[in-house]
Design a protein around this motif. Structure first.
Motif, short mmCIF file in Angstrom:
data_model
loop_
_atom_site.label_atom_id
_atom_site.label_comp_id
_atom_site.label_asym_id
_atom_site.label_seq_id
_atom_site.Cartn_x
_atom_site.Cartn_y
_atom_site.Cartn_z
N TYR A 5 0.84 -1.19 0.00
CA TYR A 5 0.00 0.00 0.00
C TYR A 5 0.88 1.25 0.00
O TYR A 5 1.89 1.31 0.71
CB TYR A 5 -0.88 0.06 1.25
CG TYR A 5 -1.92 -1.03 1.36
CD1 TYR A 5 -2.47 -1.62 0.24
CD2 TYR A 5 -2.36 -1.45 2.61
CE1 TYR A 5 -3.44 -2.61 0.36
CE2 TYR A 5 -3.32 -2.43 2.74
CZ TYR A 5 -3.85 -3.02 1.61
OH TYR A 5 -4.81 -3.99 1.72
N GLN A 6 0.49 2.21 -0.78
CA GLN A 6 1.13 3.51 -0.72
C GLN A 6 0.89 4.11 0.67
O GLN A 6 1.76 4.73 1.27
CB GLN A 6 0.55 4.42 -1.80
CG GLN A 6 1.00 5.86 -1.73
CD GLN A 6 0.24 6.70 -2.72
OE1 GLN A 6 -0.41 6.18 -3.62
NE2 GLN A 6 0.32 8.00 -2.57
N ALA A 7 -0.30 3.94 1.15
CA ALA A 7 -0.73 4.28 2.50
C ALA A 7 -1.99 3.49 2.74
O ALA A 7 -2.57 2.94 1.80
CB ALA A 7 -0.98 5.78 2.64
N SER A 8 -2.41 3.41 3.98
CA SER A 8 -3.57 2.59 4.31
C SER A 8 -4.80 3.44 4.60
O SER A 8 -4.69 4.57 5.09
CB SER A 8 -3.27 1.72 5.53
OG SER A 8 -2.19 0.86 5.27
N LEU A 11 -6.94 -1.34 3.53
CA LEU A 11 -6.92 -1.36 2.08
C LEU A 11 -6.17 -0.14 1.59
O LEU A 11 -5.86 0.77 2.36
CB LEU A 11 -8.34 -1.39 1.50
CG LEU A 11 -9.24 -0.20 1.76
CD1 LEU A 11 -10.19 0.02 0.58
CD2 LEU A 11 -10.08 -0.41 3.01
N GLY A 12 -5.88 -0.11 0.32
CA GLY A 12 -5.16 1.03 -0.24
C GLY A 12 -4.54 0.67 -1.56
O GLY A 12 -4.29 -0.50 -1.87
N GLY A 13 -4.28 1.67 -2.37
CA GLY A 13 -3.61 1.46 -3.64
C GLY A 13 -2.11 1.44 -3.47
O GLY A 13 -1.59 1.66 -2.37
N SER A 14 -1.41 1.15 -4.53
CA SER A 14 0.04 1.23 -4.51
C SER A 14 0.48 2.13 -5.66
O SER A 14 -0.26 2.33 -6.62
CB SER A 14 0.68 -0.15 -4.64
OG SER A 14 0.37 -0.73 -5.90
N LEU A 15 1.68 2.67 -5.54
CA LEU A 15 2.24 3.46 -6.63
C LEU A 15 2.92 2.52 -7.61
O LEU A 15 3.87 1.83 -7.24
CB LEU A 15 3.25 4.47 -6.09
CG LEU A 15 2.68 5.68 -5.35
CD1 LEU A 15 3.81 6.54 -4.80
CD2 LEU A 15 1.80 6.51 -6.28
N PRO A 73 -0.51 4.94 8.09
CA PRO A 73 0.76 4.33 7.66
C PRO A 73 0.59 2.88 7.24
O PRO A 73 -0.35 2.20 7.64
CB PRO A 73 1.64 4.45 8.90
CG PRO A 73 1.04 5.56 9.70
CD PRO A 73 -0.44 5.45 9.46
N GLN A 74 1.51 2.42 6.43
CA GLN A 74 1.53 1.03 5.98
C GLN A 74 2.69 0.26 6.61
O GLN A 74 2.88 -0.91 6.34
CB GLN A 74 1.61 0.96 4.45
CG GLN A 74 2.97 1.23 3.84
CD GLN A 74 3.35 2.71 3.84
OE1 GLN A 74 2.81 3.51 4.59
NE2 GLN A 74 4.30 3.09 3.01
N LEU A 75 3.46 0.93 7.47
CA LEU A 75 4.60 0.31 8.15
C LEU A 75 4.22 -0.01 9.60
O LEU A 75 3.67 0.83 10.31
CB LEU A 75 5.80 1.26 8.12
CG LEU A 75 6.35 1.55 6.72
CD1 LEU A 75 7.27 2.76 6.75
CD2 LEU A 75 7.08 0.33 6.17
N LYS A 76 4.55 -1.22 10.04
CA LYS A 76 4.11 -1.69 11.35
C LYS A 76 4.60 -0.83 12.50
O LYS A 76 3.88 -0.64 13.49
CB LYS A 76 4.57 -3.15 11.54
CG LYS A 76 3.85 -4.14 10.65
CD LYS A 76 4.19 -5.57 11.01
CE LYS A 76 5.62 -5.91 10.68
NZ LYS A 76 5.90 -7.36 10.87
N GLN A 77 5.82 -0.31 12.41
CA GLN A 77 6.37 0.45 13.53
C GLN A 77 5.55 1.69 13.86
O GLN A 77 5.55 2.17 14.99
CB GLN A 77 7.82 0.84 13.25
CG GLN A 77 8.00 1.79 12.07
CD GLN A 77 9.43 2.26 11.92
OE1 GLN A 77 10.19 2.26 12.89
NE2 GLN A 77 9.82 2.64 10.71
N TRP A 78 4.80 2.19 12.87
CA TRP A 78 3.99 3.38 13.09
C TRP A 78 2.73 3.07 13.90
O TRP A 78 1.97 3.97 14.26
CB TRP A 78 3.64 4.04 11.75
CG TRP A 78 4.84 4.72 11.14
CD1 TRP A 78 5.89 4.10 10.53
CD2 TRP A 78 5.12 6.11 11.11
NE1 TRP A 78 6.80 5.03 10.11
CE2 TRP A 78 6.36 6.28 10.44
CE3 TRP A 78 4.45 7.25 11.57
CZ2 TRP A 78 6.93 7.53 10.24
CZ3 TRP A 78 5.02 8.50 11.35
CH2 TRP A 78 6.24 8.63 10.70
#
Length: 478
Positions: free
Chosen positions: A171-174, A347-351, A386-391
């Motif tokens: 995901y570009q973002a969630s 959900l989310g799109g990707s670049l 965010p799409q990163l777990k640490q966030w």
């Protein structure tokens, strides 16, 4: 040679997508499984942004074409991020083209057909067909050459794969399904605000009763009142988007899924799924607390609908939080109602980066910039997640984007939206189910009759099952 091959394949994809759009609701399943010529795809292998084969001399001015969609607020935020990237990369200029979501694929196809495909783009589920046709870069290949990107850093189900080892990226973002409400309407009705913790979520019957108390006809009567007029409702208790985004959390909550667990059968025709879908339809046709598709056509987008007091609650995408933060409204968020267990999804799109790009290295760098929350924090403070777990795990990072004093993060956001999703996420049907675009076209057409009350969910989904059987080919992520 590579340029001509890319143009030919772009044209082939355009023709393929147009054919899919025409036949998606019928027996056009064979087109959905068309594969690109293997020899052509092999000719593209190795053309990687990180390989240095960019055709760009050091310091040479580069212009990238970038297509995207979004509300006016998202458009402004993306343009601000572009300026920040250009400031850090003075040799790169981003030619951004904003296209409304409803027209996006049509206009992108026109660009492809005219040999004017962008370097990189927002994307939806149709990107997987582009990946199969070899028109976009395999993100997993790019990751191998860039140690700054690691798969394990991302949300578990955040990937768009068209094969086991081939991906259009994370995901570009969630974003997530979200229950949003007008707090003033709850106060006027004397109704408690929606719960914000997953373990305290409304059971379905509680949700229905709440929606009744928030529904008013032209004479101020509720659905259970004598003389209530269902044909003249001035305020609905709830409005659903009537897409998979809204009905799938309830299907999952009831133990169902888009496909069966083994991925071999159409899951929406099973009792667990049809029961959940029917309950949503009953909100329209039995309880009269939600608008029909015809009635909903005159009700504006979620933020305006809540602001205008036409509805008290909306279940739609969390990207609407940004618009709500800009509106003059006392609003809030709650957890979704449940049937059995609390289930939802990111959900989310990707670049995506097109292989026809003359500057893939710069496109890759811009893609990384736009998907790094630190670089586009403004977008994560009301529009994206965010799409990163640490966030979701580091308190300092959580506070930087999910602080409930931010305009797009109302009280209860961290529990009702962030934690409820992070702790109860399932794969999204959109990026998990093979041939989702084609299957969902048939599902959407079948559900139109359910929302209108002309067929039961069980009847409609049984008919859809027969149509989509050739398209059911399992899942990507689970």
């Amino acid at each position: 040679m590579r340029k001509n091959t890319g143009r030919t394949r772009l044209m082939l994809l355009f023709l393929l997508i147009m054919a899919l759009l025409v036949t998606a609701c019928g027996a056009g399943g064979n087109n959905a499984n068309t594969k690109a010529d293997t020899s052509q795809e092999n000719n593209q292998e190795g053309n990687s942004p990180a390989s240095g084969d960019t055709g760009t001399a050091a310091g040479e001015k580069v212009k990238l074409k970038f297509t995207f969609w979004g509300s006016p607020q998202e458009k402004q935020a993306v343009e601000d991020a572009i300026k920040a990237f250009e400031a850090k990369n003075p040799n790169v200029t981003i030619d951004s083209i904003h296209i409304p979501g409803t027209d996006f694929l049509q206009k992108l196809n026109a660009m492809i057909a005219g040999n004017e495909a962008p370097d990189l783009s927002y994307s939806a589920a149709w990107k997987l067909k582009m990946g199969e046709e070899g028109l976009i870069y395999n993100f997993f290949d790019l990751m191998k050459e860039d140690p700054s990107i690691k798969k394990e850093d991302y949300l578990q189900y955040a990937w768009w794969n068209w094969d086991t080892d081939k991906s259009a990226g994370p995901y570009q973002a969630s974003v997530v399904p979200s229950l949003m409400y007008n707090a003033d309407l709850f106060k006027e009705a004397g109704v408690e605000l929606p719960p914000t913790k997953a373990e305290e979520a409304w059971q379905w019957d509680e949700f229905v009763e709440t929606a009744k108390k928030l529904t008013l006809d032209r004479n101020g009567k509720h659905p259970d009142d004598p003389g209530f007029d269902p044909k003249n409702i001035k305020q609905y208790g709830v409005k659903f988007s009537l897409s998979w985004l809204s009905y799938m959390p309830l299907v999952l909550s009831n133990g169902g899924d888009y496909l069966t667990e083994d991925g071999k059968e159409f899951g929406l025709s099973k009792p667990e799924a049809t029961e959940a879908i029917q309950k949503i339809a009953d909100l329209i046709n039995v309880y009269h607390v939600a608008p029909s598709p015809v009635q909903a056509s005159s009700i504006p987008a979620p933020a305006t609908a809540l602001q205008s007091r036409k509805v008290a609650m909306v279940i739609d995408g969390s990207w609407n939080h940004l618009d709500l933060s800009k509106a003059n409204i006392n609003w809030g968020v709650g957890v979704l109602p449940v049937l059995k267990d609390y289930k939802t999804f990111f959900l989310g799109g990707s670049l995506i980066i097109f292989k026809s790009s003359k500057h893939p290295k710069e496109a890759w760098e811009f893609s990384k910039f736009l998907t790094d929350p630190e670089n586009v924090l403004e977008l994560h403070q009301g529009l994206w997640m965010p799409q990163l777990k640490q966030w979701y795990e580091d308190p300092k990072l959580v506070d930087s984007w999910a602080n409930e004093e931010l305009p797009g993060r109302p009280a209860g956001f961290q529990d009702a939206v962030m934690r409820s999703t992070y702790e109860h996420a399932e794969p999204s049907a959109e990026n998990n189910v093979r041939n989702f675009v084609e299957i969902d076209a048939a599902v959407t057409a079948g559900l139109d009759q359910v929302w209108l009350g002309t067929k039961t969910a069980a009847e409609a989904m049984k008919e859809v099952e027969a149509k989509v059987k050739p398209l059911v080919k399992g899942t990507y992520l689970k």
